[in-house]
Write an enzyme that holds these catalytic residues in place. Sequence first.
Site, PDB file in Angstrom:
ATOM      1  N   GLU B  47       0.823  -1.218   0.000  1.00  0.00           N
ATOM      2  CA  GLU B  47       0.000   0.000   0.000  1.00  0.00           C
ATOM      3  C   GLU B  47       0.852   1.261   0.000  1.00  0.00           C
ATOM      4  OE1 GLU B  47      -0.455  -2.620   1.886  1.00  0.00           O
ATOM      5  OE2 GLU B  47      -2.535  -3.297   1.708  1.00  0.00           O
ATOM      6  N   PHE B 109     -11.390  -8.029  14.041  1.00  0.00           N
ATOM      7  CA  PHE B 109     -10.296  -8.440  13.164  1.00  0.00           C
ATOM      8  C   PHE B 109      -9.978  -7.315  12.174  1.00  0.00           C
ATOM      9  CE2 PHE B 109      -8.831 -10.566   9.202  1.00  0.00           C
ATOM     10  CZ  PHE B 109      -7.586 -10.924   9.681  1.00  0.00           C
ATOM     11  N   GLN B 110      -8.724  -6.944  12.110  1.00  0.00           N
ATOM     12  CA  GLN B 110      -8.226  -5.876  11.228  1.00  0.00           C
ATOM     13  C   GLN B 110      -8.904  -4.539  11.491  1.00  0.00           C
ATOM     14  OE1 GLN B 110      -8.132  -7.460   7.165  1.00  0.00           O
ATOM     15  NE2 GLN B 110      -6.077  -8.235   7.610  1.00  0.00           N
ATOM     16  N   LYS B 159     -17.569  -1.149   6.167  1.00  0.00           N
ATOM     17  CA  LYS B 159     -18.042  -2.115   5.175  1.00  0.00           C
ATOM     18  C   LYS B 159     -19.562  -2.052   5.013  1.00  0.00           C
ATOM     19  CE  LYS B 159     -17.033  -6.889   3.864  1.00  0.00           C
ATOM     20  NZ  LYS B 159     -16.324  -8.118   4.272  1.00  0.00           N
ATOM     21  N   MET B 461      24.386   8.688   2.158  1.00  0.00           N
ATOM     22  CA  MET B 461      24.231   9.972   2.841  1.00  0.00           C
ATOM     23  C   MET B 461      24.514   9.840   4.337  1.00  0.00           C
ATOM     24  SD  MET B 461      23.802  13.090   2.418  1.00  0.00           S
ATOM     25  CE  MET B 461      22.834  13.787   1.090  1.00  0.00           C
TER      26      MET B 461
HETATM   27  C1  TPP Z   1      12.405   5.545   5.068  1.00  0.00           C
HETATM   28  C2  TPP Z   1      13.701   6.177   5.436  1.00  0.00           C
HETATM   29  N1  TPP Z   1      14.522   5.566   6.318  1.00  0.00           N
HETATM   30  C3  TPP Z   1      15.702   6.136   6.643  1.00  0.00           C
HETATM   31  C4  TPP Z   1      16.096   7.318   6.087  1.00  0.00           C
HETATM   32  C5  TPP Z   1      17.425   7.962   6.470  1.00  0.00           C
HETATM   33  N2  TPP Z   1      18.326   8.040   5.309  1.00  0.00           N
HETATM   34  C6  TPP Z   1      18.459   9.156   4.579  1.00  0.00           C
HETATM   35  S1  TPP Z   1      19.484   8.982   3.271  1.00  0.00           S
HETATM   36  C7  TPP Z   1      19.815   7.383   3.686  1.00  0.00           C
HETATM   37  C8  TPP Z   1      20.740   6.546   2.850  1.00  0.00           C
HETATM   38  C9  TPP Z   1      20.212   6.301   1.505  1.00  0.00           C
HETATM   39  O1  TPP Z   1      21.005   5.352   0.859  1.00  0.00           O
HETATM   40  P1  TPP Z   1      20.894   5.096  -0.691  1.00  0.00           P
HETATM   41  O2  TPP Z   1      19.488   4.946  -1.095  1.00  0.00           O
HETATM   42  O3  TPP Z   1      21.802   3.984  -1.057  1.00  0.00           O
HETATM   43  O4  TPP Z   1      21.390   6.451  -1.321  1.00  0.00           O
HETATM   44  P2  TPP Z   1      22.832   7.161  -1.302  1.00  0.00           P
HETATM   45  O5  TPP Z   1      22.805   8.135  -0.174  1.00  0.00           O
HETATM   46  O6  TPP Z   1      23.864   6.090  -1.097  1.00  0.00           O
HETATM   47  O7  TPP Z   1      22.916   7.817  -2.615  1.00  0.00           O
HETATM   48  C10 TPP Z   1      19.119   7.020   4.850  1.00  0.00           C
HETATM   49  C11 TPP Z   1      19.200   5.705   5.502  1.00  0.00           C
HETATM   50  C12 TPP Z   1      15.200   7.923   5.187  1.00  0.00           C
HETATM   51  N3  TPP Z   1      15.451   9.110   4.619  1.00  0.00           N
HETATM   52  N4  TPP Z   1      14.033   7.323   4.846  1.00  0.00           N
END
Ligand code: TPP
Lengths: 84, 550
Positions: B47, B109-110, B159, B461
């Site tokens: 979803e 349920f749900q 529902k 990042m």
């Molecule tokens: C759902 C979610 N979980 C955690 C984060 C924290 N976060 C921001 S950037 C990042 C790393 C992203 O890695 P990747 O997709 O490989 O991209 P890169 O930075 O290596 O280009 C994380 C874990 C986030 N923004 N969103």
Amino acid sequence: MNHTLTITANNEASVVERLLQVTRYRGYQLAGLQLTPLAEMAGLLITLTVTSDKPIHLLTSQLHKLYDVRELQLASADIAALRA
Amino acid sequence: MKGAELVLQVLQQHGVDTIFGYPGGAIMPIYDAIYASPVKHYLCRHEQGGAFSAIGYARSSGKVGVCLATSGPGATNLITSLADAMLDSVPLVAITGQVSQAVMGTDAFQEIDVLGLSISVTKHSFMVRSVDELAATLHQAFAIARSGRPGPVLVDIPKDVQLAEVAVVDVAQQQPENRLTTSLAQSAKARQLIANAKKPMAYIGGGVHMASAMAQLQDFLHQCPMPSVTTLKGMGSVAKDNPYYLGMLGMHGTQAANIAVQQCDLLICLGARFDDRVTGNLKKFAPHAKVIHVDIDPAEINKVRFAQVSFLGDMQKILPAIASTTDCSDWLAHCSSLKQQHGWRYDHPGERIYAPLMLKQLSERMPNNSVVCCDVGQHQMWVAQHMRFSHPRNHLSSGGLGTMGFGLPAAIGAKLARPHDTVIAVSGDGSFMMNVQELATIKRFRLPVKIVIVDNQRLGMVKQWQQLFFNERYSETDLSDNPDFVALAAAFAIPGHSVSRKDEVESALEAMFTWPGPYLLHVRIDEKDNVWPLVPPGAANEDMLMESNQ
Ligand SMILES: Cc1ncc(C[n+]2csc(CCOP(=O)(O)OP(=O)(O)O)c2C)c(N)n1
């Protein structure tokens, strides 16, 4: 500082929750809450007292956006302070 | 007719022909109505993915996106996407099935309190108590989603309401409530500020294109020549040939944009909100500037930065009303030279692929009007820095929430909204795995989405911040055991190719674009590459870290 807001809202089941959620999230503490159902137009009269060091307009502008809020007024002491 | 059929009828009245969702017990009557409906339903595989597709559909087309989920786990899976739409002001209507009213409140349920969950992540939400309110509530949901500052609206339908018979009345479509009034009272004051400014600067956010004021913006910048910068969501708002456009500002903005904004004496904020990723240290942001703020949301005015003059309402009307000739040729020349002096450099040593250069090549090679959907991380910032867009609808990036997993499903929605335009998902090796199941949606509908994975085998990042601010303690950011992405795509009948050398990029892009169907290009880069400039936390925007001073 204490602020008192008088709110006329639609008497929807979730409206009080919404007011309280915005109040908490925007960083204002609840110091008083009064509810009176209004006979006309399924309304609800709410008096909300909050405490915060933040300017009150940061809360009222967010509460105003709630779809079920029809009218919102600050107590006159607050308005005088805002104008000062 | 049953309530469930009425739902589909109201969707059609709003011109909705494409919806995204996933079925389950409490929404089965609506799925039964979908079976015979001309409204085309796209089955997603989660979803969250379905709702992101609806967001991609909405953001790339300007229409309202619609997604569906069942009660309980279906609805909770929507929450992240609703929050994403909330923070990026995306018009979205989410319809959830709920257990029958007879058992509501019994932990059936749900059963979960979806209305309660929705409160902090939607613009508004409804629970429909009677089939007689159903049509009016849905009309209201559409009106709220697209009016004023757009946002997500959730409608929870028990529902029994879906199954209830409703008289076929010709439901008059409620006109969207127009709370919007435009006050131009302060326009003389604004014109005077602009005319007197020595160093004016336009700071442009997503609100300009959402108000369909792109033409008015170009006229404004033409009539009142001044440099401009954009936010992540505003990218593509300024005509590509505008010589005084300095790029994105903020944490990973261009040097020219950040330096010039810090120096300006008048900041004209158009449909933006002084987000902390934009301002850096708020107290030190544009310290010499007076502010003119134009927005549609009253709560944004004076929220974080005081505006000497503010306007609420229709950007299309406000921009011409505040236009005034400027007299700032020295400042324009100064900004042009900043732009020259701090241009991007692509002379990266060695054979390995340099992502900024690869993305620049991608930007130059992609057909006009392509839509690029990003994930979150270093690759997202490189896209914003090194690709050019002709319209903000062509650059879909999760800005406010920064949600990994946004890119692939958003690209599915964009492709369905704009079947004749090329759609590219640029993802990181971490983000891609967050909604990887949507490859099955691409396979089922043979959607020719182009996927580029920028693979540094890291949560790049986060790794960059560990390197800079956490003493190189690389806690849980290693992804060097990534799956074979090309083989993964092949499992979904999507062809792909892997490259790791600069000299392979051009032909690989060519192969991707000439292939008629979906395609995955896996681009292996050096994990040491970082995003520059970077404004460190707490610093002023002029104090950017650069690669050279590392
Ligand atoms: C759902 C979610 N979980 C955690 C984060 C924290 N976060 C921001 S950037 C990042 C790393 C992203 O890695 P990747 O997709 O490989 O991209 P890169 O930075 O290596 O280009 C994380 C874990 C986030 N923004 N969103």
